[in-house]
Each structure stands twice: as structure tokens, then as C-alpha cells.
Design a protein around this motif. Structure first.
Motif, PDB file in Angstrom:
ATOM      1  N   ARG A   2       0.825  -1.212   0.000  1.00 31.47           N
ATOM      2  CA  ARG A   2       0.000   0.000   0.000  1.00 31.47           C
ATOM      3  C   ARG A   2       0.859   1.263   0.000  1.00 31.47           C
ATOM      4  O   ARG A   2       0.550   2.231  -0.681  1.00 31.47           O
ATOM      5  N   LEU A   3       1.938   1.232   0.783  1.00 35.16           N
ATOM      6  CA  LEU A   3       2.846   2.373   0.841  1.00 35.16           C
ATOM      7  C   LEU A   3       3.497   2.606  -0.523  1.00 35.16           C
ATOM      8  O   LEU A   3       3.609   3.743  -0.982  1.00 35.16           O
ATOM      9  N   LEU A   4       3.907   1.533  -1.192  1.00 37.21           N
ATOM     10  CA  LEU A   4       4.535   1.661  -2.507  1.00 37.21           C
ATOM     11  C   LEU A   4       3.535   2.151  -3.557  1.00 37.21           C
ATOM     12  O   LEU A   4       3.910   2.881  -4.475  1.00 37.21           O
ATOM     13  N   HIS A   6       0.867   4.064  -2.740  1.00 42.59           N
ATOM     14  CA  HIS A   6       0.614   5.450  -2.336  1.00 42.59           C
ATOM     15  C   HIS A   6       1.737   6.376  -2.806  1.00 42.59           C
ATOM     16  O   HIS A   6       1.483   7.509  -3.209  1.00 42.59           O
ATOM     17  N   SER A   7       2.983   5.900  -2.776  1.00 47.83           N
ATOM     18  CA  SER A   7       4.118   6.727  -3.186  1.00 47.83           C
ATOM     19  C   SER A   7       4.285   6.766  -4.708  1.00 47.83           C
ATOM     20  O   SER A   7       5.144   7.470  -5.215  1.00 47.83           O
ATOM     21  N   GLY A   8       3.479   5.997  -5.429  1.00 49.39           N
ATOM     22  CA  GLY A   8       3.534   6.013  -6.883  1.00 49.39           C
ATOM     23  C   GLY A   8       4.554   5.065  -7.475  1.00 49.39           C
ATOM     24  O   GLY A   8       4.804   5.092  -8.679  1.00 49.39           O
ATOM     25  N   PHE A   9       5.126   4.197  -6.640  1.00 44.83           N
ATOM     26  CA  PHE A   9       6.124   3.265  -7.140  1.00 44.83           C
ATOM     27  C   PHE A   9       5.466   2.109  -7.893  1.00 44.83           C
ATOM     28  O   PHE A   9       6.052   1.563  -8.813  1.00 44.83           O
ATOM     29  N   THR A  11       1.247   0.796  -9.201  1.00 48.98           N
ATOM     30  CA  THR A  11      -0.165   1.165  -9.283  1.00 48.98           C
ATOM     31  C   THR A  11      -0.993  -0.089  -9.066  1.00 48.98           C
ATOM     32  O   THR A  11      -0.506  -1.204  -9.237  1.00 48.98           O
ATOM     33  N   SER A  31       9.017   4.403 -12.565  1.00 45.64           N
ATOM     34  CA  SER A  31      10.003   4.296 -11.480  1.00 45.64           C
ATOM     35  C   SER A  31      10.304   2.844 -11.133  1.00 45.64           C
ATOM     36  O   SER A  31      11.471   2.472 -10.959  1.00 45.64           O
ATOM     37  N   SER A  32       9.290   2.019 -11.002  1.00 45.44           N
ATOM     38  CA  SER A  32       9.532   0.627 -10.617  1.00 45.44           C
ATOM     39  C   SER A  32      10.161  -0.177 -11.757  1.00 45.44           C
ATOM     40  O   SER A  32      10.844  -1.171 -11.513  1.00 45.44           O
TER      41      SER A  32
END
Length: 184
Positions: A2-4, A6-9, A11, A31-32
Motif C-alpha cells: 500500500r505504501l509503494l 501510495h508513493s507512486g512506485f 499502481t 520508477s519501478s
């Protein structure tokens, strides 16, 4: 995850396998995609090195350093400086050099897209250039340019020169003297 997300790393996307069920899956973002190992521009080795306990443990001593401790956080954690540690630990030295090289490989994109920056340049010296990834990219893109990598002897000892790429071992803190210019 969820954090990843939320940070846009990553979807989150819904996949319709059939009319009744919607399944949520995680998808890559630009990014990922940078950490996919199979890509030339992969930053995976960089991420692995930054998360290695060798570089994570010094953070525990950052407060001491801010409060005036003479030793750097790395020295406090390992009893020696970063470069001495790399010199004494071939395994970590390899990890660190591969991390720096993976970061440098992104330069190939910049050099190819912005090659006019080097128009008229006949030489380039990469001080602290490690295994020469950036200099190698430049020497291939600009065959007329003489590129030199200047780094510690143990870093460049086993590297091979080419027609327009040379490796020089030394210590920039000993060989390159900086002079204070009054008024600057």
C-alpha cells in the motif's frame, strides 16, 4: 505494498477475468521499471547496495555525528572509513562498484540524447570514476575523445585500457591539490 502504491512506485489495477470477479493486481510504473534486473538501465544493484546492512547500520550513529562526534557514522559503525572498508572487503567492494556502475549506466541515455554537450571536447577525466562506466559510454559515443578514469589503485588495477580510454590509479585527495583563491 500500500505504501509503494501510495508513493507512486506501483499502481493498483483491476483485472476483469470474468464478468463476476474483479481481481486487483499491482502494475509497474516508470520508477519501478528501473529496478527490473533484465534491463541495461536497471538500478537494482544500486537499491541492493543502499539497503545492505553495511550502509544501513551507519544511520544508527547519525545522531552522535550531529552532536559533534569526530567519527563519521560509517566509521563509528565499522571502525574504519568507507574506502578502507571497501578495500578490505572484496565482497562489499564488488556490491558497491556494481551499484555505482548501474547508476552510471543511466548516463548512456543522457549522452545519446544530449551529445551536443560534448561538441568540441577532446578529452574527459572522470575523477572517482570507479570501473569507468561513464567514461566507457563517452568513449564509445565519441571515439575522437580521450577519456581517463582516475580512481583508487585497487579500483582500477584490473581494468584494461582501450584506444581512447585509460585508467589511472591514485588518490585524488593526495594527487589533486585544491588552492583557495582569494575573492572566490
Amino acid at each position: 505494498m500500500r505504501l509503494l502504491v501510495h508513493s507512486g512506485f506501483f499502481t493498483k489495477t483491476k483485472v476483469h477475468e470474468n464478468q463476476e470477479d474483479d481481481e486487483e493486481v499491482y502494475t509497474l510504473t516508470p520508477s519501478s521499471r528501473l529496478i527490473i534486473k533484465d534491463k541495461v538501465t536497471s538500478l537494482s544493484p544500486f537499491v541492493q547496495a543502499m539497503l545492505d546492512p553495511v550502509l544501513v547500520s551507519p544511520w544508527q550513529f547519525l545522531g552522535d555525528w550531529f552532536q559533534g562526534c569526530e567519527l563519521t557514522p560509517f566509521e563509528k559503525a565499522h571502525g574504519m572509513g568507507m574506502w578502507d572498508y571497501c578495500n578490505q572487503s572484496p565482497e562489499y567492494n564488488n556490491i558497491f562498484n556494481e551499484a555505482m556502475a548501474s547508476d552510471s549506466r543511466l548516463m548512456s541515455l543522457v549522452v545519446k540524447d544530449c551529445n551536443s554537450i560534448f561538441d568540441g571536447s577532446g578529452s574527459l577525466v572522470d575523477v572517482g570514476g570507479g570501473t569507468g562506466t561513464v567514461a566507457k559510454i563517452n568513449s564509445e559515443e565519441f571515439p575522437h575523445m580521450i577519456c581517463t578514469v582516475f580512481d583508487l589503485r585497487h579500483v582500477v588495477a584490473k581494468l584494461t585500457d582501450s584506444q581512447n580510454l585509460k585508467y589511472v590509479g591514485g588518490d585524488m585527495f593526495q594527487s589533486c591539490r585544491c588552492h583557495y583563491v582569494q575573492g572566490m
